[in-house]
Design an enzyme around this catalytic site. Structure first.
Site, PDB file in Angstrom:
ATOM      1  N   VAL A  16      17.163  -2.622  -3.653  1.00 43.78           N
ATOM      2  CA  VAL A  16      17.504  -4.017  -3.427  1.00 43.78           C
ATOM      3  C   VAL A  16      17.992  -4.701  -4.701  1.00 43.78           C
ATOM      4  O   VAL A  16      18.968  -5.455  -4.684  1.00 43.78           O
ATOM      5  CB  VAL A  16      16.307  -4.773  -2.810  1.00 43.78           C
ATOM      6  CG1 VAL A  16      15.065  -4.694  -3.669  1.00 43.78           C
ATOM      7  CG2 VAL A  16      16.656  -6.235  -2.553  1.00 43.78           C
ATOM      8  N   ALA A  17      17.349  -4.436  -5.842  1.00 47.09           N
ATOM      9  CA  ALA A  17      17.745  -5.098  -7.091  1.00 47.09           C
ATOM     10  C   ALA A  17      19.116  -4.631  -7.551  1.00 47.09           C
ATOM     11  O   ALA A  17      19.971  -5.434  -7.934  1.00 47.09           O
ATOM     12  CB  ALA A  17      16.700  -4.845  -8.174  1.00 47.09           C
ATOM     13  N   THR A  45      13.426   0.908  -1.425  1.00 49.37           N
ATOM     14  CA  THR A  45      13.651  -0.263  -0.587  1.00 49.37           C
ATOM     15  C   THR A  45      13.589   0.064   0.892  1.00 49.37           C
ATOM     16  O   THR A  45      12.962  -0.648   1.685  1.00 49.37           O
ATOM     17  CB  THR A  45      15.011  -0.904  -0.918  1.00 49.37           C
ATOM     18  OG1 THR A  45      14.974  -1.418  -2.258  1.00 49.37           O
ATOM     19  CG2 THR A  45      15.331  -2.047   0.029  1.00 49.37           C
ATOM     20  N   TRP A  47      11.953   2.070   2.544  1.00 50.58           N
ATOM     21  CA  TRP A  47      10.625   2.391   3.083  1.00 50.58           C
ATOM     22  C   TRP A  47       9.730   1.163   3.209  1.00 50.58           C
ATOM     23  O   TRP A  47       8.641   1.241   3.778  1.00 50.58           O
ATOM     24  CB  TRP A  47       9.940   3.437   2.204  1.00 50.58           C
ATOM     25  CG  TRP A  47      10.649   4.747   2.192  1.00 50.58           C
ATOM     26  CD1 TRP A  47      11.487   5.236   1.220  1.00 50.58           C
ATOM     27  CD2 TRP A  47      10.631   5.742   3.212  1.00 50.58           C
ATOM     28  NE1 TRP A  47      11.970   6.461   1.575  1.00 50.58           N
ATOM     29  CE2 TRP A  47      11.461   6.807   2.788  1.00 50.58           C
ATOM     30  CE3 TRP A  47       9.979   5.846   4.451  1.00 50.58           C
ATOM     31  CZ2 TRP A  47      11.663   7.951   3.553  1.00 50.58           C
ATOM     32  CZ3 TRP A  47      10.178   6.986   5.212  1.00 50.58           C
ATOM     33  CH2 TRP A  47      11.003   8.029   4.762  1.00 50.58           C
ATOM     34  N   GLN A  49       7.927  -1.873   4.547  1.00 52.82           N
ATOM     35  CA  GLN A  49       7.678  -2.223   5.943  1.00 52.82           C
ATOM     36  C   GLN A  49       7.416  -3.708   6.148  1.00 52.82           C
ATOM     37  O   GLN A  49       8.080  -4.376   6.932  1.00 52.82           O
ATOM     38  CB  GLN A  49       6.482  -1.410   6.474  1.00 52.82           C
ATOM     39  CG  GLN A  49       6.743   0.069   6.612  1.00 52.82           C
ATOM     40  CD  GLN A  49       5.537   0.808   7.182  1.00 52.82           C
ATOM     41  OE1 GLN A  49       4.466   0.246   7.378  1.00 52.82           O
ATOM     42  NE2 GLN A  49       5.715   2.095   7.437  1.00 52.82           N
ATOM     43  N   GLY A  50       6.431  -4.236   5.420  1.00 49.95           N
ATOM     44  CA  GLY A  50       5.875  -5.532   5.768  1.00 49.95           C
ATOM     45  C   GLY A  50       6.856  -6.678   5.849  1.00 49.95           C
ATOM     46  O   GLY A  50       6.990  -7.332   6.875  1.00 49.95           O
ATOM     47  N   GLY A  51       7.596  -6.943   4.776  1.00 52.54           N
ATOM     48  CA  GLY A  51       8.538  -8.048   4.826  1.00 52.54           C
ATOM     49  C   GLY A  51       8.816  -8.634   3.466  1.00 52.54           C
ATOM     50  O   GLY A  51       8.610  -7.999   2.433  1.00 52.54           O
ATOM     51  N   GLU A 120       0.064 -11.676   5.112  1.00 55.83           N
ATOM     52  CA  GLU A 120      -0.444 -10.444   4.541  1.00 55.83           C
ATOM     53  C   GLU A 120      -1.521 -10.755   3.516  1.00 55.83           C
ATOM     54  O   GLU A 120      -1.811 -11.915   3.226  1.00 55.83           O
ATOM     55  CB  GLU A 120       0.698  -9.620   3.927  1.00 55.83           C
ATOM     56  CG  GLU A 120       1.717  -9.151   4.964  1.00 55.83           C
ATOM     57  CD  GLU A 120       2.758  -8.212   4.384  1.00 55.83           C
ATOM     58  OE1 GLU A 120       2.665  -7.885   3.190  1.00 55.83           O
ATOM     59  OE2 GLU A 120       3.653  -7.807   5.126  1.00 55.83           O
ATOM     60  N   HIS A 236      -1.759   1.426  -2.430  1.00 54.36           N
ATOM     61  CA  HIS A 236      -1.769   0.761  -1.135  1.00 54.36           C
ATOM     62  C   HIS A 236      -3.045   1.169  -0.404  1.00 54.36           C
ATOM     63  O   HIS A 236      -3.379   2.349  -0.334  1.00 54.36           O
ATOM     64  CB  HIS A 236      -0.536   1.128  -0.310  1.00 54.36           C
ATOM     65  CG  HIS A 236      -0.287   0.173   0.808  1.00 54.36           C
ATOM     66  ND1 HIS A 236      -1.054   0.168   1.960  1.00 54.36           N
ATOM     67  CD2 HIS A 236       0.608  -0.830   0.958  1.00 54.36           C
ATOM     68  CE1 HIS A 236      -0.624  -0.802   2.753  1.00 54.36           C
ATOM     69  NE2 HIS A 236       0.384  -1.421   2.169  1.00 54.36           N
ATOM     70  N   ARG A 285      -4.751  -6.414  -2.532  1.00 48.52           N
ATOM     71  CA  ARG A 285      -4.756  -4.967  -2.354  1.00 48.52           C
ATOM     72  C   ARG A 285      -5.721  -4.232  -3.276  1.00 48.52           C
ATOM     73  O   ARG A 285      -6.300  -3.219  -2.886  1.00 48.52           O
ATOM     74  CB  ARG A 285      -3.337  -4.427  -2.538  1.00 48.52           C
ATOM     75  CG  ARG A 285      -2.436  -4.802  -1.386  1.00 48.52           C
ATOM     76  CD  ARG A 285      -1.007  -4.352  -1.617  1.00 48.52           C
ATOM     77  NE  ARG A 285      -0.204  -4.649  -0.436  1.00 48.52           N
ATOM     78  CZ  ARG A 285       1.102  -4.427  -0.371  1.00 48.52           C
ATOM     79  NH1 ARG A 285       1.735  -3.923  -1.405  1.00 48.52           N
ATOM     80  NH2 ARG A 285       1.769  -4.714   0.741  1.00 48.52           N
ATOM     81  N   HIS A 345       1.318   3.286  -4.847  1.00 46.82           N
ATOM     82  CA  HIS A 345       2.284   2.508  -4.086  1.00 46.82           C
ATOM     83  C   HIS A 345       3.287   1.751  -4.947  1.00 46.82           C
ATOM     84  O   HIS A 345       4.485   1.833  -4.721  1.00 46.82           O
ATOM     85  CB  HIS A 345       1.532   1.518  -3.197  1.00 46.82           C
ATOM     86  CG  HIS A 345       2.404   0.692  -2.313  1.00 46.82           C
ATOM     87  ND1 HIS A 345       3.301   1.240  -1.426  1.00 46.82           N
ATOM     88  CD2 HIS A 345       2.519  -0.656  -2.171  1.00 46.82           C
ATOM     89  CE1 HIS A 345       3.919   0.286  -0.756  1.00 46.82           C
ATOM     90  NE2 HIS A 345       3.482  -0.881  -1.203  1.00 46.82           N
ATOM     91  N   ARG A 380       0.150  -6.972  -7.733  1.00 51.75           N
ATOM     92  CA  ARG A 380       1.235  -7.632  -7.002  1.00 51.75           C
ATOM     93  C   ARG A 380       0.737  -8.240  -5.696  1.00 51.75           C
ATOM     94  O   ARG A 380       0.025  -7.595  -4.931  1.00 51.75           O
ATOM     95  CB  ARG A 380       2.342  -6.617  -6.695  1.00 51.75           C
ATOM     96  CG  ARG A 380       3.460  -7.154  -5.818  1.00 51.75           C
ATOM     97  CD  ARG A 380       4.497  -6.080  -5.573  1.00 51.75           C
ATOM     98  NE  ARG A 380       3.968  -4.974  -4.803  1.00 51.75           N
ATOM     99  CZ  ARG A 380       4.175  -4.783  -3.504  1.00 51.75           C
ATOM    100  NH1 ARG A 380       4.887  -5.662  -2.816  1.00 51.75           N
ATOM    101  NH2 ARG A 380       3.690  -3.736  -2.891  1.00 51.75           N
ATOM    102  N   LEU A 386      10.274  -7.241  -2.680  1.00 50.04           N
ATOM    103  CA  LEU A 386      11.662  -7.347  -2.236  1.00 50.04           C
ATOM    104  C   LEU A 386      12.270  -8.664  -2.690  1.00 50.04           C
ATOM    105  O   LEU A 386      13.448  -8.728  -3.069  1.00 50.04           O
ATOM    106  CB  LEU A 386      11.749  -7.227  -0.709  1.00 50.04           C
ATOM    107  CG  LEU A 386      11.492  -5.838  -0.109  1.00 50.04           C
ATOM    108  CD1 LEU A 386      11.554  -5.889   1.411  1.00 50.04           C
ATOM    109  CD2 LEU A 386      12.486  -4.816  -0.640  1.00 50.04           C
TER     110      LEU A 386
END
Length: 534
Positions: A16-17, A45, A47, A49-51, A120, A236, A285, A345, A380, A386
């Site tokens: 993404v970056a 990127t 992979w 899932q969450g958002g 989340e 994770h 997490r 993760h 994080r 993302l």
């Protein structure tokens, strides 16, 4: 050298970056060249899932705000975030999402037509937007990849960057790379952006794909840049547990499943997170991962369970990726709990850079997971990654354009280019060593043993192939991570020391910063970056 190419900006990585930076740089009129050691879609990127966590002023929960998102991020980072970086990056989030949607990305909508939002771990509100239920990263990767192809931006696939090159005046001048046949070549550029992703392949079990071999960390160190906070590797809490299953990447069970009501239970059916944290199953997490490992040890099991049966018949539609992975493993999440364990993760640390991607080396930039901007601190916050890639990728391209425009960057002659040789450790040995001694729950004795093991096993080899380049990157990064983790004599965020179990704000509310000296030895700079407490 067998071949050559050139550009104003060389982007290393296609997540993404990197792709966001390439698109923005092209909009600004720069000549851009993107390099991927695999296919464009092979990075982390796809992979995710969450958002994407973002506060959009036109669609938000009652009472939610940018300020609350900032505070949630600072809380998760346990005193090591930069408040300024957090505010600046999150404030640009809504505009970054608008640009991403303009590039073609589609997000899930609710019955009212507004973007659907979930919650989340660590978030105080429903602010995580998603796509395809649990396929957000795949949609982001698709949209950006198609935009790059449609914009005519050249991408060198199956090309591995070996070394950042400096010109006769000491400034960044491009990179040495090898193609699919391991033929060396030179990529000329006054600006190099590292967007290489994470370091999950340091460990035997990870959510990261095979390409996540810490390349950017090693490239930056050898180019003279500093790295910080490498000890903060986020594990994770919930990947699909498969006894005797394959090593390497494990299927992720997104945190959003717990956001929709699923709970963690141990093999005796007892709630894992009850009494562990005020947010229970939606705790940050590091808290959840530590609790899972502790409960698994107490019960003599290698895993716990995620009971998602409360979600009911809507599970396959809301979480199609998770559902497919469970069914492939013979598990029916609608009627039985999912066995889960923790896996490496996300790297919260990385190459020291500002929110515009600039590092301490003129002409070298970093964005995404490879960078340490001060956003993540010691842990994080879910789905901030993302967003960081979108924001900092775009800002880095703008910084390159400004730096070129005002003469801070210029083309320089590259002298004779030699194939470098670096220390390499067998990957299987390295992964087993790091998993045993540098995972969740570390102590100085174990990390000292790991350091000695890697030192004894290291063999200097010329970096002629992708495999050797990756293994040398993993070796240098493992040594740096162990050095940072041994120095931080406390437990904080996702760095858990069994011999120093308490958090020590007086001594350790600062980043650990490393670089290579002139002889190639890792040294602590002695000047940690002081951080703002949450």
């Amino acid at each position: 050298m067998s071949w050559e190419a050139g550009a104003d900006l060389l982007v290393v990585g296609t997540g993404v970056a990197g792709l966001t930076a390439a698109l923005r740089a092209r909009e600004l009129g720069l000549r851009v060249l993107v390099v991927s050691k695999d296919a464009v879609s092979a990075g982390n990127t796809g992979w995710a899932q969450g958002g994407i966590a973002v506060v959009r002023p036109d669609e938000l929960d009652p009472g939610d705000s940018l300020r609350k998102h900032v505070e949630d991020t600072l809380t998760a980072g346990v005193g090591l975030c930069s408040r300024t970086a957090v505010r600046d990056i999150l404030a640009d989030g809504a505009a970054a999402i608008a640009r991403l949607r303009a590039a073609g990305a589609q997000f899930d909508a609710g019955s009212d037509g507004a973007l659907a939002r979930t919650r989340e771990g660590g978030h105080s509100a429903f602010r995580v937007i998603h796509s395809g239920g649990d396929a957000t990263g795949a949609e982001v990767q698709r949209a950006l990849s198609e935009a790059v192809r449609g914009g005519g931006i050249p991408v060198l696939e199956q090309h591995c960057v070996v070394e950042v090159l400096r010109g006769d005046n000491g400034a960044v001048a491009g990179a040495l790379a090898t193609d699919a046949e391991s033929r060396p070549g030179v990529l000329h550029a006054p600006a190099v952006l590292l967007a290489t992703g994470g370091l999950g392949q340091l460990y035997a079990a990870t959510t990261n794909p095979e390409v996540s071999t810490a390349d950017g960390i090693a490239l930056a160190l050898r180019a003279g840049a500093s790295v910080a906070d490498l000890e903060f590797v986020q594990f994770h809490p919930t990947v699909l547990y498969m006894p005797g299953g394959p090593r390497g990447r494990r299927p992720l069970i997104t945190e959003a499943v717990r956001g929709e009501g699923a709970v963690l239970v141990d093999v005796r059916g007892q709630r894992v997170m009850r009494g562990e944290h005020p947010l229970a199953d939606l705790a940050p997490r590091d808290v959840v991962s530590a609790a899972i490992n502790r409960r698994a040890a107490e019960t003599g099991a290698e895993h716990v369970f995620l009971d998602a049966t409360v979600i009911g018949a809507g599970f396959p539609k809301r979480f199609p990726t998770v559902y497919a992975a469970c069914r492939a493993a013979g598990i029916d999440p609608l009627h039985e709990p999912i066995p889960v364990a923790s896996a490496a993760h996300y790297s919260c640390g990385g190459v020291v850079s500002d929110v515009d991607g600039r590092t301490s080396v003129n002409g070298l930039y970093a964005a995404g997971e490879v960078a340490c901007t001060g956003l993540h601190g010691a842990n994080r916050l879910a789905s901030n990654s993302l967003l960081e890639g979108l924001v900092v990728g775009g800002r880095a391209a703008e910084a390159v354009a400004r730096d070129l425009g005002c003469g801070l960057l210029s083309r320089t002659t590259i002298g004779e280019v030699m194939q470098p040789a670096m220390a390499v450790v067998d990957r299987d040995l390295l992964q087993r060593t790091m998993s045993r001694h540098a995972g969740i729950g570390r102590d100085d004795e174990g990390m000292s043993s790991a350091t000695a093991t890697l030192d004894r096993a290291a063999i200097v080899r010329p970096l002629r192939t992708r495999q050797t380049v990756e293994d040398s990157s993993l070796t240098l990064t493992a040594q740096a991570l162990l050095a940072a983790a041994r120095q931080r004599a406390e437990s904080r965020g996702c760095h858990r020391r069994t011999d120093f179990t308490e958090t020590d704000d007086l001594r350790w509310r600062r980043s650990t910063v490393l670089r290579l000296d002139a002889s190639g030895w890792l040294i602590h700079t002695g000047v940690g970056i002081a951080r703002t407490a949450a």
